[in-house]
Design a protein around this motif. Structure first.
Motif, PDB file in Angstrom:
ATOM      1  N   GLY A   1       0.815  -1.211   0.000  1.00  0.00           N
ATOM      2  CA  GLY A   1       0.000   0.000   0.000  1.00  0.00           C
ATOM      3  C   GLY A   1       0.850   1.264   0.000  1.00  0.00           C
ATOM      4  N   GLY A   2       0.373   2.293  -0.666  1.00  0.00           N
ATOM      5  CA  GLY A   2       1.085   3.551  -0.797  1.00  0.00           C
ATOM      6  C   GLY A   2       0.667   4.203  -2.103  1.00  0.00           C
ATOM      7  N   THR A   3       1.256   5.338  -2.421  1.00  0.00           N
ATOM      8  CA  THR A   3       0.939   6.032  -3.662  1.00  0.00           C
ATOM      9  C   THR A   3       2.115   5.886  -4.617  1.00  0.00           C
ATOM     10  OG1 THR A   3      -0.476   7.600  -2.532  1.00  0.00           O
ATOM     11  CG2 THR A   3       0.340   8.253  -4.691  1.00  0.00           C
ATOM     12  N   TYR A   4       1.821   5.504  -5.840  1.00  0.00           N
ATOM     13  CA  TYR A   4       2.821   5.290  -6.881  1.00  0.00           C
ATOM     14  C   TYR A   4       2.536   6.278  -8.006  1.00  0.00           C
ATOM     15  CZ  TYR A   4       3.801   1.095  -4.231  1.00  0.00           C
ATOM     16  OH  TYR A   4       4.140   0.237  -3.215  1.00  0.00           O
ATOM     17  N   PRO A   5       3.213   7.432  -8.001  1.00  0.00           N
ATOM     18  CA  PRO A   5       2.935   8.455  -9.016  1.00  0.00           C
ATOM     19  C   PRO A   5       3.599   8.131 -10.351  1.00  0.00           C
ATOM     20  CG  PRO A   5       4.626   9.224  -7.511  1.00  0.00           C
ATOM     21  CD  PRO A   5       4.173   7.884  -7.004  1.00  0.00           C
ATOM     22  N   ASP A   6       2.999   8.657 -11.411  1.00  0.00           N
ATOM     23  CA  ASP A   6       3.548   8.567 -12.768  1.00  0.00           C
ATOM     24  C   ASP A   6       3.828   7.145 -13.230  1.00  0.00           C
ATOM     25  OD1 ASP A   6       3.468  11.352 -13.019  1.00  0.00           O
ATOM     26  OD2 ASP A   6       5.405  11.529 -12.017  1.00  0.00           O
ATOM     27  N   GLU A   7       2.992   6.217 -12.835  1.00  0.00           N
ATOM     28  CA  GLU A   7       3.154   4.839 -13.291  1.00  0.00           C
ATOM     29  C   GLU A   7       2.603   4.688 -14.708  1.00  0.00           C
ATOM     30  OE1 GLU A   7       4.649   2.233 -12.028  1.00  0.00           O
ATOM     31  OE2 GLU A   7       4.946   2.767  -9.940  1.00  0.00           O
ATOM     32  N   ALA A   8       3.333   3.967 -15.536  1.00  0.00           N
ATOM     33  CA  ALA A   8       2.897   3.617 -16.892  1.00  0.00           C
ATOM     34  C   ALA A   8       3.296   2.166 -17.106  1.00  0.00           C
ATOM     35  CB  ALA A   8       3.525   4.529 -17.931  1.00  0.00           C
ATOM     36  N   ILE A   9       2.448   1.250 -16.681  1.00  0.00           N
ATOM     37  CA  ILE A   9       2.751  -0.174 -16.660  1.00  0.00           C
ATOM     38  C   ILE A   9       2.407  -0.796 -18.014  1.00  0.00           C
ATOM     39  CG2 ILE A   9       2.255  -2.355 -15.509  1.00  0.00           C
ATOM     40  CD1 ILE A   9       1.242  -0.477 -13.131  1.00  0.00           C
ATOM     41  N   ASP A  10       3.408  -1.276 -18.723  1.00  0.00           N
ATOM     42  CA  ASP A  10       3.210  -1.956 -20.003  1.00  0.00           C
ATOM     43  C   ASP A  10       3.362  -3.450 -19.767  1.00  0.00           C
ATOM     44  OD1 ASP A  10       3.114  -2.932 -22.559  1.00  0.00           O
ATOM     45  OD2 ASP A  10       4.607  -1.532 -23.356  1.00  0.00           O
ATOM     46  N   LEU A  11       2.262  -4.188 -19.871  1.00  0.00           N
ATOM     47  CA  LEU A  11       2.293  -5.627 -19.606  1.00  0.00           C
ATOM     48  C   LEU A  11       3.042  -6.404 -20.686  1.00  0.00           C
ATOM     49  CD1 LEU A  11      -1.336  -6.040 -18.287  1.00  0.00           C
ATOM     50  CD2 LEU A  11       0.782  -6.022 -16.961  1.00  0.00           C
ATOM     51  N   ASP A  12       3.173  -5.840 -21.873  1.00  0.00           N
ATOM     52  CA  ASP A  12       3.957  -6.427 -22.957  1.00  0.00           C
ATOM     53  C   ASP A  12       3.612  -7.902 -23.201  1.00  0.00           C
ATOM     54  OD1 ASP A  12       5.788  -6.276 -25.025  1.00  0.00           O
ATOM     55  OD2 ASP A  12       7.485  -6.855 -23.746  1.00  0.00           O
ATOM     56  N   GLY A  13       2.323  -8.236 -23.134  1.00  0.00           N
ATOM     57  CA  GLY A  13       1.877  -9.602 -23.432  1.00  0.00           C
ATOM     58  C   GLY A  13       2.077 -10.605 -22.308  1.00  0.00           C
ATOM     59  N   LYS A  14       2.552 -10.170 -21.151  1.00  0.00           N
ATOM     60  CA  LYS A  14       2.791 -11.091 -20.035  1.00  0.00           C
ATOM     61  C   LYS A  14       1.479 -11.441 -19.340  1.00  0.00           C
ATOM     62  CE  LYS A  14       7.433  -9.392 -18.983  1.00  0.00           C
ATOM     63  NZ  LYS A  14       8.307  -8.781 -17.954  1.00  0.00           N
ATOM     64  N   SER A  15       1.408 -12.654 -18.820  1.00  0.00           N
ATOM     65  CA  SER A  15       0.273 -13.110 -18.015  1.00  0.00           C
ATOM     66  C   SER A  15       0.678 -13.025 -16.552  1.00  0.00           C
ATOM     67  CB  SER A  15      -0.094 -14.554 -18.373  1.00  0.00           C
ATOM     68  OG  SER A  15      -0.560 -14.633 -19.686  1.00  0.00           O
ATOM     69  N   LEU A  16       0.186 -12.003 -15.860  1.00  0.00           N
ATOM     70  CA  LEU A  16       0.598 -11.748 -14.483  1.00  0.00           C
ATOM     71  C   LEU A  16      -0.602 -11.519 -13.585  1.00  0.00           C
ATOM     72  CD1 LEU A  16       3.339  -9.053 -15.257  1.00  0.00           C
ATOM     73  CD2 LEU A  16       3.714 -11.488 -14.841  1.00  0.00           C
ATOM     74  N   THR A  17      -0.350 -11.528 -12.289  1.00  0.00           N
ATOM     75  CA  THR A  17      -1.325 -11.067 -11.314  1.00  0.00           C
ATOM     76  C   THR A  17      -0.709  -9.861 -10.627  1.00  0.00           C
ATOM     77  OG1 THR A  17      -2.226 -13.272 -10.948  1.00  0.00           O
ATOM     78  CG2 THR A  17      -2.607 -11.650  -9.217  1.00  0.00           C
ATOM     79  N   LEU A  18      -1.397  -8.722 -10.698  1.00  0.00           N
ATOM     80  CA  LEU A  18      -0.976  -7.507  -9.996  1.00  0.00           C
ATOM     81  C   LEU A  18      -1.937  -7.344  -8.831  1.00  0.00           C
ATOM     82  CD1 LEU A  18      -0.473  -5.104 -13.050  1.00  0.00           C
ATOM     83  CD2 LEU A  18       1.222  -6.547 -11.936  1.00  0.00           C
ATOM     84  N   ARG A  19      -1.421  -7.413  -7.608  1.00  0.00           N
ATOM     85  CA  ARG A  19      -2.300  -7.442  -6.427  1.00  0.00           C
ATOM     86  C   ARG A  19      -1.788  -6.461  -5.378  1.00  0.00           C
ATOM     87  NH1 ARG A  19      -2.669 -13.031  -5.339  1.00  0.00           N
ATOM     88  NH2 ARG A  19      -4.492 -12.995  -6.650  1.00  0.00           N
ATOM     89  N   THR A  20      -2.731  -5.839  -4.670  1.00  0.00           N
ATOM     90  CA  THR A  20      -2.386  -4.928  -3.589  1.00  0.00           C
ATOM     91  C   THR A  20      -3.497  -4.902  -2.553  1.00  0.00           C
ATOM     92  OG1 THR A  20      -1.735  -2.663  -3.045  1.00  0.00           O
ATOM     93  CG2 THR A  20      -3.417  -2.923  -4.721  1.00  0.00           C
ATOM     94  N   PRO A  21      -3.139  -4.572  -1.311  1.00  0.00           N
ATOM     95  CA  PRO A  21      -4.186  -4.352  -0.310  1.00  0.00           C
ATOM     96  C   PRO A  21      -4.681  -2.910  -0.308  1.00  0.00           C
ATOM     97  CG  PRO A  21      -2.046  -4.362   0.752  1.00  0.00           C
ATOM     98  CD  PRO A  21      -1.805  -4.645  -0.703  1.00  0.00           C
ATOM     99  N   GLY A  22      -4.185  -2.065  -1.213  1.00  0.00           N
ATOM    100  CA  GLY A  22      -4.684  -0.693  -1.236  1.00  0.00           C
ATOM    101  C   GLY A  22      -3.743   0.336  -1.827  1.00  0.00           C
ATOM    102  N   ALA A  23      -2.945  -0.022  -2.812  1.00  0.00           N
ATOM    103  CA  ALA A  23      -2.039   0.953  -3.432  1.00  0.00           C
ATOM    104  C   ALA A  23      -2.802   1.855  -4.400  1.00  0.00           C
ATOM    105  CB  ALA A  23      -0.919   0.240  -4.182  1.00  0.00           C
ATOM    106  N   VAL A  24      -2.292   3.071  -4.555  1.00  0.00           N
ATOM    107  CA  VAL A  24      -2.858   4.034  -5.491  1.00  0.00           C
ATOM    108  C   VAL A  24      -1.895   4.176  -6.663  1.00  0.00           C
ATOM    109  CG1 VAL A  24      -3.543   6.447  -5.819  1.00  0.00           C
ATOM    110  CG2 VAL A  24      -4.015   5.292  -3.640  1.00  0.00           C
ATOM    111  N   LEU A  25      -2.396   3.914  -7.877  1.00  0.00           N
ATOM    112  CA  LEU A  25      -1.607   4.132  -9.084  1.00  0.00           C
ATOM    113  C   LEU A  25      -2.041   5.463  -9.663  1.00  0.00           C
ATOM    114  CD1 LEU A  25      -1.677   0.641 -10.841  1.00  0.00           C
ATOM    115  CD2 LEU A  25       0.129   1.625  -9.429  1.00  0.00           C
ATOM    116  N   ARG A  26      -1.151   6.416  -9.595  1.00  0.00           N
ATOM    117  CA  ARG A  26      -1.452   7.756 -10.096  1.00  0.00           C
ATOM    118  C   ARG A  26      -0.829   7.865 -11.481  1.00  0.00           C
ATOM    119  NH1 ARG A  26      -0.353  11.633  -5.724  1.00  0.00           N
ATOM    120  NH2 ARG A  26      -2.378  10.923  -5.019  1.00  0.00           N
ATOM    121  N   GLY A  27      -1.681   7.963 -12.497  1.00  0.00           N
ATOM    122  CA  GLY A  27      -1.204   8.006 -13.875  1.00  0.00           C
ATOM    123  C   GLY A  27      -0.458   9.274 -14.206  1.00  0.00           C
TER     124      GLY A  27
END
Length: 184
Positions: A94-120
């Motif tokens: 948990g926390g704030t993650y500013p300026d995230e630009a997550i490119d999955l690039d075709g990967k099969s993943l699980t992105l999990r959090t108990p309460g993080a903020v993704l600030r675009g």
């Protein structure tokens, strides 16, 4: 023909190519069931792909290398690593993650959090998945200020205010979207 006991030698009659009978050859006793089970279990474990959980914590020392003792500091950096492969989980503290630009690039993943903020970023989407393929689950995030991106191939000014996904299986669970827009 007499019945065989388990583990008893079996006699096999052999015929020669001219039809004459040859002598009986002793046959090795079969492996006990415990050996067969061990072989099958070993093959199953060898074929199962290992899955790794990578950790991300914005308060850690950058850049980190992913395990709980030295987590990455950015989600997009964690996903982009060549060691992050299909089937892995990226657990975001948990926390704030500013300026995230997550490119999955075709990967099969699980992105999990108990309460993080993704600030675009001010002119980008937070999660991008347009490489096709892949099956990703995104769970528990709050997306803030995602503004989409220009996609010339679609002749649209901006798409994907928080998430932009094309030709991919994407599951979004228990996520919140705040102040995200795709078309301005």
């Amino acid at each position: 023909m007499r019945p065989c006991r388990r583990g008893a030698p079996v006699e096999i009659e052999r015929r020669c190519s001219n039809g004459a009978r040859g002598h009986s050859l002793p046959r090795s006793p079969p492996l006990p069931y415990s050996h067969c089970t061990l072989v099958i279990l070993s093959l199953t474990l060898a074929l199962a792909a290992p899955q790794t959980t990578w950790f991300v914590d914005s308060t850690a020392t950058p850049p980190g290398n992913g395990p709980g003792s030295s987590p990455y500091t950015r989600v997009d950096f964690a996903v982009a690593q060549p060691t992050t492969v299909d089937g892995d989980t990226v657990f975001v503290v948990g926390g704030t993650y500013p300026d995230e630009a997550i490119d999955l690039d075709g990967k099969s993943l699980t992105l999990r959090t108990p309460g993080a903020v993704l600030r675009g970023r001010s002119s980008d989407t937070a999660i991008l998945s347009n490489a096709g393929g892949g099956s990703t689950t995104v769970e528990g995030f709050t997306f803030e200020r995602g503004r989409g991106q220009f996609v010339p191939a679609l002749s649209l000014p901006e798409v994907g205010g928080a998430i932009y996904a094309v030709d991919t299986d994407l599951v979004v669970r228990r996520c919140t979207f705040d102040d995200c827009s795709a078309f301005r």
